[in-house]
Design an enzyme around this catalytic site. Structure first.
Site, PDB file in Angstrom:
ATOM      1  N   GLU A 177     -19.754  -5.100  10.517  1.00 57.93           N
ATOM      2  CA  GLU A 177     -20.713  -4.295  11.277  1.00 57.93           C
ATOM      3  C   GLU A 177     -21.809  -5.138  11.922  1.00 57.93           C
ATOM      4  O   GLU A 177     -22.253  -4.838  13.039  1.00 57.93           O
ATOM      5  CB  GLU A 177     -21.356  -3.245  10.355  1.00 57.93           C
ATOM      6  CG  GLU A 177     -20.410  -2.157   9.880  1.00 57.93           C
ATOM      7  CD  GLU A 177     -19.616  -2.532   8.643  1.00 57.93           C
ATOM      8  OE1 GLU A 177     -18.829  -1.691   8.165  1.00 57.93           O
ATOM      9  OE2 GLU A 177     -19.770  -3.671   8.153  1.00 57.93           O
ATOM     10  N   LYS A 201       0.851  -1.189   0.000  1.00 60.59           N
ATOM     11  CA  LYS A 201       0.000   0.000   0.000  1.00 60.59           C
ATOM     12  C   LYS A 201       0.888   1.241   0.000  1.00 60.59           C
ATOM     13  O   LYS A 201       1.824   1.353   0.794  1.00 60.59           O
ATOM     14  CB  LYS A 201      -0.911  -0.015   1.226  1.00 60.59           C
ATOM     15  CG  LYS A 201      -2.046   0.990   1.174  1.00 60.59           C
ATOM     16  CD  LYS A 201      -3.036   0.750   2.307  1.00 60.59           C
ATOM     17  CE  LYS A 201      -4.232   1.674   2.168  1.00 60.59           C
ATOM     18  NZ  LYS A 201      -5.239   1.450   3.236  1.00 60.59           N
ATOM     19  N   ARG A 257     -25.302  -1.308   7.355  1.00 61.86           N
ATOM     20  CA  ARG A 257     -25.016  -2.723   7.120  1.00 61.86           C
ATOM     21  C   ARG A 257     -25.426  -3.601   8.302  1.00 61.86           C
ATOM     22  O   ARG A 257     -25.480  -4.821   8.183  1.00 61.86           O
ATOM     23  CB  ARG A 257     -23.530  -2.890   6.823  1.00 61.86           C
ATOM     24  CG  ARG A 257     -23.081  -2.178   5.546  1.00 61.86           C
ATOM     25  CD  ARG A 257     -21.590  -1.881   5.533  1.00 61.86           C
ATOM     26  NE  ARG A 257     -20.762  -3.057   5.568  1.00 61.86           N
ATOM     27  CZ  ARG A 257     -20.295  -3.695   4.495  1.00 61.86           C
ATOM     28  NH1 ARG A 257     -20.598  -3.266   3.287  1.00 61.86           N
ATOM     29  NH2 ARG A 257     -19.536  -4.748   4.616  1.00 61.86           N
TER      30      ARG A 257
END
Length: 635
Positions: free
Chosen positions: A365, A280, A393
């Site tokens: 979630e 990343k 969610r």
């Protein structure tokens, strides 16, 4: 220079691997320069440069379908599909979207701002392809963090069962936004760290081929031996057992190896799982060394990596973070829970102070919500710190496991209201509508950062069920902070400006908009009452009756969807009480998705401005004139 000449992906096919490698370097430099001005998701896109080039080199978009999980890792895809000249407008009003956007390009086949949806979408597209008798390829690119999402596991299970031909590429950079957590992360770490894994699969296949085909009981024993050997040395055995052919790990920054892996995958008749290792922030030292900060970044200086932030009052998230530590000092039952957003939700300071009382569940979630319910039932004080858009969610768990059980869970709902550049997938404008109708729920929003502190204390003192406080993604007003926190009586509003004949019932940041409108209207001789309707549920029924009794005509002003939010609640109350001697006008977000831009521009688009409030009051006056007395009203 290759980059200015590339505006369609088929142009890549005439380039050599060396030329593609040079192109990757140019794309990285382009992203670093452009995002230093516009801001955006720099780290994720620097990590997928070679991966995206290899995909477009090997396949034929848009015939072949590329599905990017979340969508903020698709900047390189946008560059290669003819949108390089629009990057000066990235994430700006009416400009280039920071996520995949179907209306932007035929190459964008799936939109997502939330995680873990790509595999389900890929399965749907593969099913449709086969039913239509077509022959295109379907490729899903998912990050390792997204594999903590339950929806991704559901899709893996179904894909492996159906054996449809498609490719899942795991972009494994050991990060989602914050460091990844969980058993899947640990499993992938084992694959990444063992050098022998890279050649183990080929070696075991050679070994197995040398075992002669023998019948009877001995054959069964040999099969068991094969399975045992496979479990011992083959990487990615979990994915193999789910029905995929596992390839990798592959160096995600080596174009030749990526191209070879994709060609190998094409020879497999069924689902393939390609495990790609990337870094990343690859190619920009500040982004490589601070994953979280450079995931999504505001404008910065390229040479130093210094972020260019304008000075201002503390953000609501910062106030939440500091106050939670204060409350944590008072009450050892407080446990902070986050679904992979410890930084964005302001929980890093709390985690540092109380490491054993901060739980990051990953992108999960639903799990977080139900776990909070159980924590509450066992006498703890869980604080579910979550963005409004991500809380969607966990709706079923909020209804079924929290509210139905009347569990004393505290919701800290960040990014409530408009969110600016992240746009329509992240707007926090629906949580009121889907939470206020659930029995047992208490829902509130502060007019300023000081009131947020008192609401947090109110939630801690409340023991009768779930309670939520929502706050925006903006700087506070700079008001003074009370040292002593007090509990606000549940369901009470406050009049912050006296008036007569007309009133604005405002929520959150809209209270200040209403106050500014009142100042302007005062010049026209209009004394506008402004009410801080801080409790969205329960309503202040006494004040509503009083307003109706005095025949006050009113506006309900909220940075939330009009359907189902506070305005609807007020109208429902008046209808249930048969109180029809007042006019209620709703000013909220209309029934459409609001795209990216600044929060100021989003408010202007939806008429949530001082000017619009003044115009609406004048419209009410033309319908319902009011004769003012000579009494003086305090400003």
């Amino acid at each position: 220079m290759q980059l200015p000449q590339i505006d369609q992906p088929e142009q890549l096919k005439s380039l050599s691997v060396d030329e593609l490698t040079s192109l990757a370097t140019e794309i990285r430099q382009f992203l670093i320069e452009k995002l230093s001005v516009t801001g955006g998701h720099l780290g994720p896109n620097l990590g997928v440069v070679e991966l995206t080039i290899a995909l477009h080199y090997c396949y034929n978009s848009p015939k072949d379908k590329f599905i990017f999980d979340v969508g903020h890792q698709a900047y390189v895809h946008k560059i290669l599909t003819g949108r390089m000249d629009r990057f000066d407008t990235l994430r700006k009003y009416k400009g280039l979207c920071g996520f995949v956007k179907r209306s932007e390009s035929e190459h964008d086949v799936w939109e997502a701002g939330h995680s873990s949806t790509s595999l389900s979408a890929a399965m749907g597209m593969a099913l449709a392809r086969d039913l239509k008798g077509e022959d295109n390829k379907v490729v899903a690119v998912i990050g390792d963090g997204a594999l903590t999402g339950g929806m991704a596991f559901e899709a893996l299970n179904h894909i492996g069962h159906e054996k449809k031909k498609l490719m899942v590429i795991l972009n494994d950079n050991e990060m989602s936004i914050a460091p990844n957590v969980g058993a899947m992360h640990n499993y992938l770490s084992k694959i990444r760290s063992d050098r022998h894994y890279l050649r183990a699969k080929d070696e075991v296949e050679v070994l197995l081929k040398k075992i002669p085909a023998i019948g009877g009981k001995l054959a069964k024993t040999v099969e068991k031996l094969k399975d045992s050997l496979k479990y011992m040395v083959v990487p990615g055995i979990l994915f193999e057992e789910l029905g995929f052919t596992y390839l990798g790990p592959v160096d995600g920054h080596d174009l030749q190896k990526l191209i070879e892996a994709f060609r190998q995958a094409d020879n497999v008749d069924g689902p393939v799982f390609v495990h790609v290792l990337t870094t990343k922030g690859k190619g920009y030292t500040p982004a490589e060394t601070d994953f979280y900060k450079w995931h999504g970044i505001t404008p910065y200086k390229i040479e130093s990596g210094q972020v260019l932030k304008s000075a201002g009052n503390p953000m609501y998230t910062d106030v939440f973070a500091q106050t939670l530590i204060e409350l944590g000092e008072r009450d050892s039952r407080i446990i902070a829970v986050t679904p992979a957003m410890p930084g964005g939700s302001g929980l890093f300071p709390f985690a540092k102070r109380f490491p054993e009382r901060m739980i990051d569940v990953g992108i999960a979630e639903q799990h977080a919500a139900t776990m909070c319910a159980a924590l509450a039932m066992e006498g703890m004080k869980p604080v579910f710190a979550v963005y409004s858009t991500f809380m969607q969610r966990s709706y079923d768990q909020i209804v079924h496991d929290i509210c139905r059980h009347n569990a004393n869970v505290m919701f800290a709902i960040d990014r409530a209201g408009f969110v600016g550049a992240d746009g329509e997938t992240h707007q926090g404008v629906y949580d009121i509508a889907f939470m206020r109708h659930i029995p047992n729920m208490v829902l509130m929003m502060p007019k300023d950062e000081n009131e947020l502190r008192h609401m947090m204390f109110t939630a801690l003192e409340y023991n009768d069920g779930p309670i939520a406080y929502r706050y925006p993604r903006i700087n506070g007003l700079g008001v003074s902070m009370d040292e002593t926190l007090v509990s606000i009586p549940i369901g009470t509003w406050e009049t912050v400006r006296e008036g007569e004949g007309y009133a604005v019932l405002a929520v959150g940041p809209m209270v200040q908009v209403a106050l500014d409108a009142a100042e302007q209207l005062k010049r026209d001789g209009i004394q506008l009452q402004v009410v801080n309707a801080r409790f969205i549920k329960p309503l202040d029924e006494d004040m509503l009756r009083s307003l109706a009794k005095s025949r006050t005509n009113m506006i309900v002003l909220e940075e939330a969807c009009e359907a189902g939010s506070l305005g609807s609640a007020v109208l429902e109350f008046y209808a249930s009480q048969h109180l029809f001697n007042t006019t209620v006008s709703i000013m909220g977000i209309p029934d459409r998705f609001i795209e990216h831009g600044s929060i100021k521009e989003q408010r202007e688009e939806t008429d949530l401005t001082v000017k619009a409030v003044c115009e609406e009051i004048h419209a009410l006056m033309s319908l319902h004139p009011y004769e003012y007395s000579q009494r003086n009203f305090p400003s």
